[in-house]
Design an enzyme around this catalytic site. Structure first.
Site, mmCIF file in Angstrom:
data_model
loop_
_atom_site.group_PDB
_atom_site.id
_atom_site.type_symbol
_atom_site.label_atom_id
_atom_site.label_comp_id
_atom_site.label_asym_id
_atom_site.label_seq_id
_atom_site.Cartn_x
_atom_site.Cartn_y
_atom_site.Cartn_z
ATOM 1 C CE LYS A 297 -2.512 3.408 1.812
ATOM 2 N NZ LYS A 297 -1.897 4.659 2.334
ATOM 3 C CB SER B 10 1.565 7.598 13.350
ATOM 4 O OG SER B 10 0.299 7.151 12.900
ATOM 5 N N GLY C 55 -2.142 5.561 13.566
ATOM 6 C CA GLY C 55 -2.505 4.872 12.322
ATOM 7 C C GLY C 55 -2.257 3.384 12.414
ATOM 8 N N GLY C 56 -1.131 3.026 12.992
ATOM 9 C CA GLY C 56 -0.791 1.608 13.097
ATOM 10 C C GLY C 56 -1.758 0.859 13.983
ATOM 11 C CD GLU D 253 7.491 9.009 17.383
ATOM 12 O OE1 GLU D 253 6.501 8.247 17.404
ATOM 13 O OE2 GLU D 253 8.441 8.873 16.598
ATOM 14 C CB CYS E 228 11.114 5.309 13.807
ATOM 15 S SG CYS E 228 12.246 4.313 12.855
ATOM 16 C CD GLU F 5 9.646 1.214 13.234
ATOM 17 O OE1 GLU F 5 9.168 2.272 13.707
ATOM 18 O OE2 GLU F 5 10.467 1.167 12.303
#
Lengths: 457, 457
Positions: free
Chosen positions: A149, A200, A203-204, A343, A260, A223
């Site tokens: 994606k 993020s 979103g993750g 973060e 990250c 991750e």
């Protein structure tokens, strides 16, 4: 790759599903050859792809050139690991009539591909964590077809990379889809058997929840976020405090802080003295305007927490983005989990002053899962170093000693993960050779003669 | 173990959490010693525990004696693997200034315990998959404190086993809780970092959903349902059809069919001929009345599917439970996924007659994930054997060749898992030495001097 395959999620999924059996049956040598052919093709397209990446991401050309080299190196490393057998371990046990719990049949344990993998590409590494990044290369190495994606931050680069790579691979081994809706459709599709994601926490987590709630839940290797704490011991501070402050600013603002592994929290014995060596540079343009906004919001959120103050700000770039350092006392930080969980993706850091070893360890124990944790210790004897390493090892995926966490090498001993929210799968890594194991499923063959076994057995 | 620790979930969780750091810091030698001490203690309590197990589970004494031996053998095997270093692999890479993607720092990858583990015990193996079963032994071997949620099918045995084992372990290393509510409370508790479960698909899925929806989702290693298909090739049928039918009935009805590897579906070229050799015995008493009811319901559900017929029934035991064989054509089975997903946990099997290789492979492709798949092939040349093995390897965790799936040995090469619903974590195993990796989290130490590294590095 036809326009249809690019835009029609059903066509891409059908092609991936059709490639499942031929890829599973391919030899390790064939898989290695495909990875190398794709790496060669990508290197060959550098002159087209690097300027395209630069135009879409604003990242400097030298950085992108290095990143493409890292990406193809990574694919070749997986190929090498397949050829040497390191990435396809087989455990063979002969029958044993005297086995302690009763006669044991002959067993051979091998690894088979888990099935088609969906990869959500990241924005901040348009080559190394995107269409042909570590998730894709490790899934292909495992023998899995991959559906990527694309990240909307570099759409044309994604299309061109997919076209170049797919042409070097068997039919259906790599497909590209675009848009949130297509990504969710693929994630819900029964033909997809595992997911790789870099991005993020918010979103993750939303995608993780979908993967976990399918009729057939599937492994979601995400991750996500990390503040990557750095501990400066009193002995290190006494030895080379100024150099540490300068080094931290360099790692914090590298690539406008869009890593990250960006060291977003630094724990020091003396914040005033530390700040004297902090000079914040003007950041480069960030990847997307969405990230600029997210960064501004995060800095506002953190600086709005109780007893957090803005301690330093650098010059703004053309888009108005500036590096900044916020500060807080360790006892306040240890008591405010939300503060340590936020973060600030960009060139901002939180300076935490500790008054005692107890205050320092209280902050470390309050931290959520982290990708990395760094200790800056004295080069000679440092009584606190071993204790900090041990405490960090309980909460991070990588402990960095007298170095900085940015710059993640790809190798056999690398680990890039950690307890949630650093990762949704804390026993796995998204970087390095062990990343392949996320997409390998063990099968044990009991009493099976060689004539009926797969090739590598 | 005090009464409070047994009955108060908060006390048990607090003790497990307090044991987290000391267990992480213990040496491999210490962990091995604890496992052996617990195994010795359990063996020493055999005269008390085996009759208790018999009274609560109705399983025969010789079976329980063998199972206790298997359980302590398993714990000692983990201890041995810790001592040899096999279960604590370390990957050491020196710094390399010429590494292909740029200079590489010195990296050492090791494994740390994931944290306190919650284990849901199973009913059908009151020793081997219960309080001190494979989940518990592998988690302790990894250095994790364990909280066991007792199975209500053998409550007093659970309490006594926990007391005997906990006395041989450090404070807080093993705790026991009872009741659904306590289990769910522990599952939701932030101090628990991973879960082992053996049981039904329905119960396991409900707990998996809770684990996945926590603020910090955690790995849920569930071993759930499986129908464990057996393929009898035409050549095998011609060679020894009667023996195969007899062998199948033996494996199907062993232990009243209460094994997760029970071969509940058998695919044969000639069902009428097969049935001539089927003689169903009277089953022993099942473990619980709940299982009796579930078994009856499942047989009713399967026999009520379109074109499924009852082909054979054995004599009823005192509780009215009887073994039975249902039958259906392969083309019908391939088109009815619900039929192939329904596990009849008990001594009942589904006989599927295939008219062609195409019909056979269509059923294999329609199967959901399985713990095992068996092929009965001709002892000489059998053209179909390799193809069936290859097809099974895409859907099962263990391929059994000319043998039966019941009787799962514990060893390094064993694998007990498979795609969902056989397992909620298809890359992991719940039996054998690899089971430890579910509870080990990798950490890479970058540039860390020996003086600051943990013991095994």
């Amino acid at each position: 790759m036809s326009d249809k395959a690019l835009h029609d999620v059903e066509s891409v999924l059908a092609a991936a599903s059709a490639a499942r059996t031929p890829l599973r049956r391919a030899s390790l040598e064939q898989r290695a050859g495909w990875l190398e052919a794709a790496a060669d093709a990508l290197d060959g397209a550098a002159e087209e792809l690097i300027p395209l990446a630069h135009a879409e991401t604003h990242l400097p050309l030298p950085r992108l050139t290095g990143e493409l080299g890292r990406t193809t190196f990574q694919a070749r490393l997986f190929a090498q690991g397949l050829r040497s057998g390191e990435l396809a371990p087989v455990h063979v046990e002969p029958a044993d009539p005297d086995w302690g719990m009763g006669p044991k049949p002959a067993l051979r344990r091998a690894l088979v591909p888990i099935g088609p993998v969906l990869v959500f590409a990241a924005s901040n590494f348009p080559f190394a964590f995107s269409v042909f990044g570590g998730d894709t290369a490790s899934a292909l190495a495992a023998g899995c077809p991959v559906v990527v994606k694309a990240h909307p931050g570099h759409p044309e680069l994604s299309r061109r990379t997919a076209a170049v790579v797919a042409a070097a691979l068997p039919e259906g081994a790599l497909g590209l889809i675009e848009g949130v809706e297509a990504g969710v459709t693929a994630l819900r599709d029964a033909r997809i058997k595992a997911v790789g994601f870099t991005g993020s926490t918010r979103g993750g987590r939303a995608l993780f929840d979908i993967a976990a709630s399918r009729p057939e839940p599937i492994p979601f290797y995400g991750e996500l976020g990390s503040v990557n704490p750095v501990v400066v011991t009193p002995a290190a501070w006494a030895e080379r405090g100024g150099d540490i402050a300068t080094g931290w600013v360099g790692s914090l603002t590298l690539g406008s802080g869009q890593f990250c592994t960006n060291p977003g929290v630094v724990l020091v014995p003396d914040a005033d003295a530390f700040l004297k060596s902090v000079e914040l540079p003007e950041p480069g343009r960030m990847l997307t305007s969405g990230l600029e906004q997210g960064y501004a919001d995060a800095v506002t959120a953190v600086s709005g927490r109780p007893e957090v103050a803005v301690a330093a700000e650098g010059p703004a770039n053309e888009e108005g983005v500036r590096a900044s350092v916020l500060r807080v006392r360790a006892d306040v930080a240890a008591a405010d989990p939300e503060l340590l969980e936020t973060e600030m993706f960009g060139p901002a850091g939180l300076l935490v002053e500790y008054a005692s070893t107890e205050e320092l360890t209280a902050v470390l124990r309050a931290l959520p899962g982290q990708l990395t944790g760094t200790v800056q210790a004295a080069t000679g004897d440092d009584p606190l170093a071993a204790e900090v390493v041990e405490l960090l090892s309980d909460v991070v995926g990588r402990v960095v000693y007298n170095d900085w966490p940015t710059g993640v090498t790809v190798s056999g001993a690398q680990h890039h993960g950690g307890p949630y929210p650093a990762s949704t799968a804390p026993t796995t890594t998204s970087v390095g050779l062990h990343a392949i194991s996320r997409f390998q499923r063990p099968v044990t063959y009991q009493g099976t003669p060689e004539s009926a076994l797969p090739g590598e057995l």
